[in-house]
Scaffold this active site. Structure first.
Site, PDB file in Angstrom:
ATOM      1  N   LYS A 110       5.478   4.668 -12.311  1.00 51.56           N
ATOM      2  CA  LYS A 110       6.844   4.700 -11.770  1.00 51.56           C
ATOM      3  C   LYS A 110       7.774   5.401 -12.758  1.00 51.56           C
ATOM      4  CE  LYS A 110       6.794   2.307  -7.792  1.00 51.56           C
ATOM      5  NZ  LYS A 110       6.193   0.994  -7.788  1.00 51.56           N
ATOM      6  N   LYS A 190      -4.388  11.981  -0.185  1.00 53.28           N
ATOM      7  CA  LYS A 190      -4.158  10.621   0.315  1.00 53.28           C
ATOM      8  C   LYS A 190      -2.819  10.571   1.065  1.00 53.28           C
ATOM      9  CE  LYS A 190      -3.110   5.994  -1.454  1.00 53.28           C
ATOM     10  NZ  LYS A 190      -1.783   5.548  -1.497  1.00 53.28           N
ATOM     11  N   LYS A 193       3.829   8.037   1.388  1.00 53.67           N
ATOM     12  CA  LYS A 193       5.211   8.472   1.604  1.00 53.67           C
ATOM     13  C   LYS A 193       5.714   9.281   0.422  1.00 53.67           C
ATOM     14  CE  LYS A 193       7.175   3.993   0.395  1.00 53.67           C
ATOM     15  NZ  LYS A 193       5.851   3.329   0.290  1.00 53.67           N
TER      16      LYS A 193
HETATM   17  P1  ADP Z   1       2.633   4.674   0.053  1.00 51.13           P
HETATM   18  O1  ADP Z   1       1.482   5.275  -0.725  1.00 51.13           O
HETATM   19  O2  ADP Z   1       2.917   5.431   1.288  1.00 51.13           O
HETATM   20  O3  ADP Z   1       3.861   4.461  -0.809  1.00 51.13           O
HETATM   21  P2  ADP Z   1       2.271   1.855  -0.280  1.00 51.13           P
HETATM   22  O4  ADP Z   1       1.873   2.064  -1.697  1.00 51.13           O
HETATM   23  O5  ADP Z   1       3.604   1.233   0.016  1.00 51.13           O
HETATM   24  O6  ADP Z   1       2.146   3.247   0.513  1.00 51.13           O
HETATM   25  O7  ADP Z   1       1.114   1.033   0.414  1.00 51.13           O
HETATM   26  C1  ADP Z   1       1.276  -0.095   1.240  1.00 51.13           C
HETATM   27  C2  ADP Z   1      -0.123  -0.549   1.658  1.00 51.13           C
HETATM   28  O8  ADP Z   1      -0.787   0.476   2.430  1.00 51.13           O
HETATM   29  C3  ADP Z   1      -1.037  -0.817   0.468  1.00 51.13           C
HETATM   30  O9  ADP Z   1      -1.840  -1.934   0.787  1.00 51.13           O
HETATM   31  C4  ADP Z   1      -1.900   0.428   0.361  1.00 51.13           C
HETATM   32  O10 ADP Z   1      -3.178   0.150  -0.189  1.00 51.13           O
HETATM   33  C5  ADP Z   1      -2.011   0.868   1.815  1.00 51.13           C
HETATM   34  N1  ADP Z   1      -2.122   2.341   1.914  1.00 51.13           N
HETATM   35  C6  ADP Z   1      -1.175   3.239   1.617  1.00 51.13           C
HETATM   36  N2  ADP Z   1      -1.578   4.508   1.826  1.00 51.13           N
HETATM   37  C7  ADP Z   1      -2.858   4.417   2.268  1.00 51.13           C
HETATM   38  C8  ADP Z   1      -3.845   5.372   2.667  1.00 51.13           C
HETATM   39  N3  ADP Z   1      -3.591   6.678   2.673  1.00 51.13           N
HETATM   40  N4  ADP Z   1      -5.053   4.916   3.061  1.00 51.13           N
HETATM   41  C9  ADP Z   1      -5.325   3.588   3.078  1.00 51.13           C
HETATM   42  N5  ADP Z   1      -4.432   2.639   2.716  1.00 51.13           N
HETATM   43  C10 ADP Z   1      -3.216   3.020   2.327  1.00 51.13           C
END
Ligand code: ADP
Ligand code: TRP
Length: 322
Positions: A110, A190, A193
């Protein structure tokens, strides 16, 4: 068996969040006593606008319910509805070595991405440990990015037990999701967001069409040639959302050649719209009935507080506060 997990309200949900987090959580509510919460205290480390925090929280509650979270089975609540978690976080912080938090990947990550190194961001894993330990959780399903946080949680529970008596806290088991289950984004990385490559979970048909037709990457294989299946983002996404027969048909067309990516993209769009249609309808109903969502969260908060009270009482006695 108590199963607990939390999701941060930090933006619009995407298809990766659905297949990576919501869908497994919905399936797990059959397996035990599920405690699912919206980690709005945690989100404050990055979301600094109150209107945004409130809107993201609301949206996540609606979306989670639309995706099949069953409030009759699972206890669903806001983290902030049980402020007692902060007391346990404090107690844990008194046994948590600073060096352990300094090593946390998510913190370093972060900071590297420009977030200001607040104490909240630094202490994030301690609050997460409190989330888990406050409810005597046994099983904690998370993505692999959270693995280190769970190790810290187990470690802190062990330290408390060692210092104040075995059985003061329940040491939980992590349940780390398969790393191969990562959903690719429109650009093939991957889906996240932070990468701006998402297919939102509840895009309008028009938004979804634009994203899939214009932003989803494909290679330059000519129309008539066979298409490579390995590393095909389009095919990976299609496999998640289309039926078995449709997937087999697309694989055969990839192998044979003679069908262009434009055609495959239209099939993907159709699969996406069809797959999420029932959830979209449920979501519209929930949006029209905010009182229902409030009532679900209020009931969840009440149950969560009732579950937390004896644990906190046990800890307070053990450490000498009560
Ligand atoms: P982002 O990467 O979009 O910020 P988060 O870190 O807020 O998403 O993830 C929220 C949940 O969704 C977590 O449990 C994370 O493991 C899952 N997650 C996020 N992106 C993916 C992905 N591309 N494939 C599988 N699981 C995901
Ligand atoms: N840190 C988790 C994430 O970003 C969210 C979270 C907060 C959580 N508290 C938790 C997950 C407790 C599991 C258990 O995904």
């Amino acid at each position: 068996m108590r199963i607990l997990t939390g999701l941060q309200p930090s933006g619009k949900l995407h298809v990766g969040n659905y297949f990576g987090a919501m869908e497994p959580a919905v399936r797990l509510q059959e397996e035990g006593e599920a405690f699912y919460f919206i980690a709005n205290y945690h989100a404050m480390t990055t979301v600094k606008n109150p209107l945004e925090l409130r809107a993201f929280t609301r949206e996540l509650a609606v979306d989670f319910l639309a995706c099949g979270l069953d409030p009759e089975r699972a206890v669903f609540f806001l983290q902030s509805a049980v402020p007692e978690v902060n007391e346990l976080a404090w107690i844990l912080s008194t046994v948590c070595p600073v060096s352990q938090l300094e090593k946390a990947h998510s913190y370093k990550d972060k900071i590297a991405h420009g977030f200001s190194p607040s104490h909240g961001l630094f202490a994030y894993p301690v609050l997460m440990a409190a989330d888990i330990l406050l409810y005597d959780s046994r099983l904690v399903p998370v993505g692999k990015d959270q693995k280190q946080h769970l190790e810290i949680t187990r470690d802190l529970a062990g330290k408390i037990n060692e210092a104040f008596g075995e059985g003061t806290l329940v040491v939980p088991e992590p349940m780390i999701r398969d790393a191969t289950a990562v959903v690719p984004g429109l650009d093939g990385q991957k889906m996240s967001k932070s990468y701006g490559n998402t297919l939102p979970l509840f895009a309008t048909p028009d938004e979804a069409r634009k994203l899939i037709m214009k932003k989803l990457v494909t290679d330059a294989t000519p129309l008539e040639a066979p298409k490579p299946q390995e590393n095909s983002t389009l095919l990976s996404l299609y496999r998640l959302m289309a039926g078995e027969v449709e997937v087999a048909a697309m694989e055969a067309d990839y192998e044979r050649g003679g069908v262009g990516y434009g055609d495959f993209k239209k099939r993907l769009l159709e699969a996406y719209l069809g797959y999420f249609e029932p959830m979209r309808l449920r979501r519209d109903e929930l949006l029209a009935d905010p009182g229902y969502v409030d009532a679900v969260l209020a009931r969840g908060a009440e149950k969560a507080r009732a579950a937390a009270a004896p644990v906190l009482d046990r800890v307070r006695r053990a450490v000498g506060l009560a």
